[in-house]
Design a protein around this motif. Structure first.
Motif, PDB file in Angstrom:
ATOM      1  N   ASN B 362     -27.287   2.308  10.348  1.00 16.41           N
ATOM      2  CA  ASN B 362     -28.806   3.745  10.011  1.00 16.41           C
ATOM      3  C   ASN B 362     -29.003   3.786   8.749  1.00 16.41           C
ATOM      4  OD1 ASN B 362     -27.681   3.751  13.218  1.00 16.41           O
ATOM      5  ND2 ASN B 362     -26.517   4.836  12.911  1.00 16.41           N
ATOM      6  N   ASP B 363     -29.256   3.086   7.919  1.00 16.35           N
ATOM      7  CA  ASP B 363     -29.879   3.547   6.637  1.00 16.35           C
ATOM      8  C   ASP B 363     -31.410   2.409   7.021  1.00 16.35           C
ATOM      9  OD1 ASP B 363     -30.946   2.890   3.957  1.00 16.35           O
ATOM     10  OD2 ASP B 363     -29.842   2.772   3.612  1.00 16.35           O
ATOM     11  N   ALA B 364     -32.438   2.972   7.916  1.00 14.71           N
ATOM     12  CA  ALA B 364     -33.464   3.103   8.221  1.00 14.71           C
ATOM     13  C   ALA B 364     -34.326   3.284   6.911  1.00 14.71           C
ATOM     14  CB  ALA B 364     -33.766   4.029   9.381  1.00 14.71           C
ATOM     15  N   LEU B 365     -34.483   3.310   6.255  1.00 17.87           N
ATOM     16  CA  LEU B 365     -35.343   2.599   4.803  1.00 17.87           C
ATOM     17  C   LEU B 365     -35.148   1.336   4.818  1.00 17.87           C
ATOM     18  CD1 LEU B 365     -37.757   5.229   2.994  1.00 17.87           C
ATOM     19  CD2 LEU B 365     -36.076   3.995   0.822  1.00 17.87           C
ATOM     20  N   MET B 366     -33.953   2.143   4.154  1.00 19.46           N
ATOM     21  CA  MET B 366     -33.515   0.280   3.439  1.00 19.46           C
ATOM     22  C   MET B 366     -33.432  -1.489   4.471  1.00 19.46           C
ATOM     23  SD  MET B 366     -33.733   0.471   0.224  1.00 19.46           S
ATOM     24  CE  MET B 366     -32.980  -1.293  -0.303  1.00 19.46           C
ATOM     25  N   ALA B 367     -33.494  -0.771   5.531  1.00 18.65           N
ATOM     26  CA  ALA B 367     -32.967  -2.115   6.858  1.00 18.65           C
ATOM     27  C   ALA B 367     -34.517  -2.584   6.627  1.00 18.65           C
ATOM     28  CB  ALA B 367     -33.199  -1.487   7.929  1.00 18.65           C
ATOM     29  N   THR B 368     -35.794  -1.449   6.538  1.00 14.49           N
ATOM     30  CA  THR B 368     -37.601  -1.785   6.429  1.00 14.49           C
ATOM     31  C   THR B 368     -37.453  -2.576   5.470  1.00 14.49           C
ATOM     32  OG1 THR B 368     -39.170  -1.208   8.071  1.00 14.49           O
ATOM     33  CG2 THR B 368     -38.179   0.420   6.346  1.00 14.49           C
TER      34      THR B 368
END
Lengths: 424, 424, 424, 424
Positions: B362-368
């Motif tokens: 759930n590391d949204a920032l690094m995923a995006t």
């Protein structure tokens, strides 16, 4: 509850005018070969559920401006819901939300009986972190990447079923906020796999005579993607689960410009229309009072429902689901229940044989005029007479204001300060 | 076709810069542990179909402003399509539209061979009244209330299949304009029943190795309801038909704000993604050049496609479908084919193992950010080098302009006067 | 024109029922302290213009399906418009579109007198290339980068004014399709500068007693940007021009979800509301029949208009502007004129003193109920009685069908073949 | 603040790759006749304000899921903002929100100096009921029907100005939630009159060197109408106030599909573009990270800004305004500031002379390709090098994570429990 003398007194004021209006409408409908008493009896036997949370003042992420006499707990809420039904005779059941409404089920049953209500669908809540939870729903519940979090959400839903069995409920409504705020945050396919796996476990725990209702919503609280984003995904869920699983349609959960009555028709046609959350909206999931923005759209939904009503297997659940931010919630619920009745009555007036004839001939103008003929009839006298005859108020808002109920509960229930600061 | 000397001459001008850019990008990708030649080879083997009607100037209900050298018939169109492929090496096939492109199939096959093209999906047309038809489609085709009209539309589609079998096509794409302009004009359920009945008859005539692609669209030409209005209805159709039936997604056929890449993911997950009509839009079915309005959305669609690429059963058809109102259609098709390649190349650059890791955490920032890392890489040198190596033009627009092709065909093809007057 | 005997015969059939309904409504309104004859007289004196092009069958970029008896020229159109007014007594004027309706003005005046009509606003056309034009409008008209093209468009508008002066018109309505299909195609600021320069030259040629109406539209035919894209830009134009310049509001030219009645209120408040193009829409500029999709929105617009009615300087022009694709255009125009009257009558019923009281007290529920009380009243008897008394038809659609007018003109006017092929 | 050794260490890891990428980009740009150091110097001197409230975790009406180490007060917030600027060197100022950030101004000035920040525009708050207020904003603030409530709101805004003067601010931004939830609840014209009267009183108190920024928003928290609903109304306000009054554009406050860059161009052209709230959105006012949904749209906005940059009077204020619901707010602010820089750098790369040439010739394809040439260039090395040279981090997210700042403040700042229950 409201003193019945006040209701009677108020009704006395209205009765002469009402009878005159009702008789005139009866004669008018007679000239259209419609029996007014048939319509009235359909309205009399129609009921819509109210949500327990609807009697509290709602708000936005910016602020909430509570009114006076806000209900403190589910028992206060049931009192308020009882008033809504007493005056309108249109809302015989209440839908509970867990854990907000957790209370001893015996007490709930007793209270419900006292205020003349029964219990409609159960609503689970896995879109908030309730105190004492081991796992957070910040990144989703039934579709969370973490198995333990999913399990917690599954068990909560099963708890809701068990709770509901003790109070006579026959349905579980699941709405989750699971989704993502960034492209790439979630893998769409894997996330939906997880959702389906979890939903199947809940479905497995569903009693034979229960219905599982899943609710789609385009966005909010998730702002890039939502797991159950539209009726297409909702349909897939219901198909994957089985016969007891159906789709719930909230009128405010769709993309701009979408033809909602057509979605209702499709789900109806394929046996997957399970229920409604009625409200109205202009922009997003505004949760405004039913029929307040686009009453013709509401009528067109009921046009679909009336068409199917002769089918004994067709029995979708009806509930109001609104956020009352600037009105007295009791008043909004009463007005909205009556708007739903109005749309139903207007749809009942449509001459379906004639309509089908025009449809078959592609006479678009006369077909739409036939629909509109139903819509533009002022059926208020029918609704008011049905209320009057059932012991409700001819003019529920006026009777409610006269009764002083809000002032009374304001004296009993403590003032709630303005809340919601800083969630922007 | 374009004189290869001109292409070579133009390429000579670009080659030094291109090699410098390609080498620099290669080194950069190497620092990211990506092998540039692997990406290039994927691009080299990628092809997208162009629609035969795309080489004519499009228009709106208000007007059409033709250019010079408008193709007179399917043979002129194939010449133009041949140029698109010659210069871009990205569009090896053409999709025909019947009856617009009816011609002796032997001649078509010969012409296609001459210009180096093959034939993609067949497109039927029951949204217009062609001369000589016994029944009008004014009130619908496959879902018309009149059985004879439906039969005419069914037979037309079967004719298209038979036509396509003679030219090597393997798919039929059905898009109908059936719907209604007024509430009540059509009965939603009966209309869809009729659609399904008709579609089943077409499906029954489908060869074993063919695919039936149905295309949904929210609105236009019908403005209140459309029979196949969204992917939910499209999915129902594909489910009702059978395994050879799949859904076609046109990027411009959705409600405002809808998450299209998610629809792609859902259809993919349930084995019903059959193909694409690529274009771009800002308002409705604007049919603008692919990637011209929201290139990141195009990338996000390709992100879904790349993810599924390893599945041997996953092979959706790709086609451009645009209306070229203010540009030279050949230029727009070339530019658009390259935009599709660009999105594909950028999606190939995404480090999927890393992405999945961030998603699981759930590391949204690094995923995006991981997705964006692919998107913001300037892959133009890869595309240009792939073209160069395949005998196309490093800069197809410049080479095309240099070639004088448009001037040449303008001399051969008569001037078309401004059309479209009065359809407002 | 329709034989008056037929009208009388048809009216005879309806009159008893109508009088009963009218009397009942009169009594009902009396109970609400409203004088029905006052409302009827307002309706009797209300008129709305019809567009000359509205009597022909419309279409989309995909196809046009003409009906029978399509008008061949402006004289046929005036005949048809005459029928609309004869039966409804609601549409006393016609708005011409140049060059479509060019004809000797003496003949036009004579014909208008014959059919009982006058001429409303003139409409220029610089969104199509008419035969014989030196410069193409493919890339814009008033804002074209080419000075000669702009000059041609300016002169055309001045010609329209001069033409209009000979037939008693007092207004010029300008709608242009100028815009762009690609980011970067046009420089927004320079393009608008050019538009303003051109508009000023037209304004300079405007007679003292004329009004210049400019019309905004979000998109179509341009699909990335439009020069006069919304009321903000429209307001800037009217401000830059001067007192005789005002804004025209077409109900279908707005972004999704926009509150149109609020735009009406703003323009009204700042003296810049010049007129309306009435129609209805669900998706874009659908040009559907007025009130057919969202009748409450139409009512809310009229609520704003009624509020301002007492101001002698407030006198916006009213016109229908619709595309009749699946109905007999004469029927749609009649039905739509009556829908506009309906909204007007309903808005007249609103008890404004009561409404203002609730507004001042922030009694949102009763304020909206007060509005709805007007809306949900079935005012059909008022409209029908006004028609009857003015010599029109109680039921214009039935009388029209009975008259055989369409069959008659179908015999006189040649069949038009299906048009529009290939503008996709 | 972050230990500079950690930054240096992290930079050491990245520097070789960065220099290689930067040099390669420099050579590439050189081949396009662009001086990379010129672009870098523009980026180095660019700064964007962050909102004080942006460093706390945001939420929705459904729930808020706080992170760890949530700032307790404005001093904690300034610490967090200091980190954002330290690592990105892109956010030299902070915008305060009153009363949330009320504190002794001497302390604020001292703290700001300590963390290397200055103060940007002041933000008033009349959309919530703060404790101790005599009058509620439930039914509006500057446009409330009650004069005393309006006066309270006016005075609050004047207080904000006075507060701002003590900390070096030069602008007041007013955003109000005033509007209505029901048709009829508010009288549009009277309500706007009241708004204008109130705004004029605030404007009268504005120092000579200050700017008054008013912000429009389509909807939320009001769901039927909003007083300052769009740029048209915002423009009217700025016109009515005077030269010091300008419009603020929040990228997420528009209707679906609206061309925002065109609104930017219009306000720019008429001298009324005062500032921005940058963020991104897919559905409504989603307040997502800038550039995360549609980076090309952000670029097109910057394309307008770069075009006007040479005008000395053109100096709109730039601020981020986002809600960080699922990320570490410090990370999102850093990433977003860099996305803004990226769009700016890409817009700087556009060859404007060439672009204007294509625009004048209506060469739509080459005009849009010229824009895209700027957009698709990967300018990351320029941004990273500018950071590195200014003492920031080449990779701010990595350096921030390495630093352990979040863990550190989590130890110092108490855990905040999940909030927001029940505002649905």
């Amino acid at each position: 509850m409201i003193n019945t003398d006040i209701i009677a007194e108020e009704n006395d004021k209205n009765e002469a005018n009402l009878r005159a209006n009702y008789d005139a409408l009866g004669e008018h409908l007679d000239r259209r070969n419609i029996d007014i008493s048939h319509i009235k009896s359909k309205i009399s036997s129609y009921g819509i559920a109210v949500p327990s949370w609807g009697v509290g003042t709602g708000g936005t992420r910016f602020a909430r401006f509570p009114g006076t006499g806000e209900p403190r707990d589910i028992f206060d809420k049931l009192d308020d819901c009882g008033v809504v039904h007493q005056l309108t005779q249109a809302t015989p059941s209440v839908s509970l939300h867990i854990p907000w409404d957790v209370a001893p089920t015996d007490d709930l049953n007793a209270k419900a009986q006292q205020v003349g209500l029964s219990f409609d669908a159960m609503n689970s809540n896995t879109f908030q972190d309730h105190s004492g939870l081991a796992h957070s729903y910040k990144f989703g519940s039934l579709s969370n990447t973490d198995a333990a979090t999913r399990q917690q959400a599954i068990e909560h839903n099963i708890d809701c079923i068990e709770f509901g069995q003790k109070i006579g409920s026959k349905a579980l409504t699941i709405w989750v906020g699971d989704g993502s705020n960034f492209p790439g945050q979630s893998n769409f396919s894997k996330q939906f796999e997880r959702y389906l796996d979890s939903a199947k476990q809940i479905y497995a725990a569903l009693p034979e005579d229960w219905t599982l209702l899943t609710e789609h919503k385009m966005y909010e609280p998730a702002f890039y993607s939502t797991v159950v984003q539209d009726w297409g995904t909702n349909l897939l869920i219901a198909q994957q689960m089985g016969d007891k699983a159906k789709c719930l349609v909230d009128l405010g959960h769709h993309a701009p410009n979408v033809n909602i009555e057509m979605i209702v028709a499709r789900l109806k046609q394929f046996g997957k229309l399970g229920g409604f959350h009625f409200n109205d909206s202009k922009y997003g999931d505004d949760d405004l009072d039913t029929g307040s923005i686009d009453p013709y759209r509401l009528f067109l939904v009921f046009n679909e429902l009336v068409e199917a009503e002769s089918d004994p297997d067709f029995n979708p659940m009806h509930m109001l689901d609104q956020s009352h931010n600037v009105t007295d919630p009791i008043e909004s619920l009463m007005a909205s229940a009556m708007e739903v009745q109005r749309a139903y009555a207007q749809a009942l007036l449509v001459d379906r044989a004639t309509l089908y004839g025009f449809q078959d001939e592609n006479d678009a103008l006369m077909a739409t005029t036939t629909l509109k003929h139903g819509f533009r009839t002022d059926v208020e006298p029918i609704l008011a007479m049905a209320r009057l005859e059932a012991g409700g108020a001819a003019d529920p808002i006026a009777a409610y204001r006269k009764s002083g109920y809000r002032q009374k509960v304001s004296g009993e229930r403590p003032v709630v300060s303005g809340a919601g600061g800083g969630i922007v």
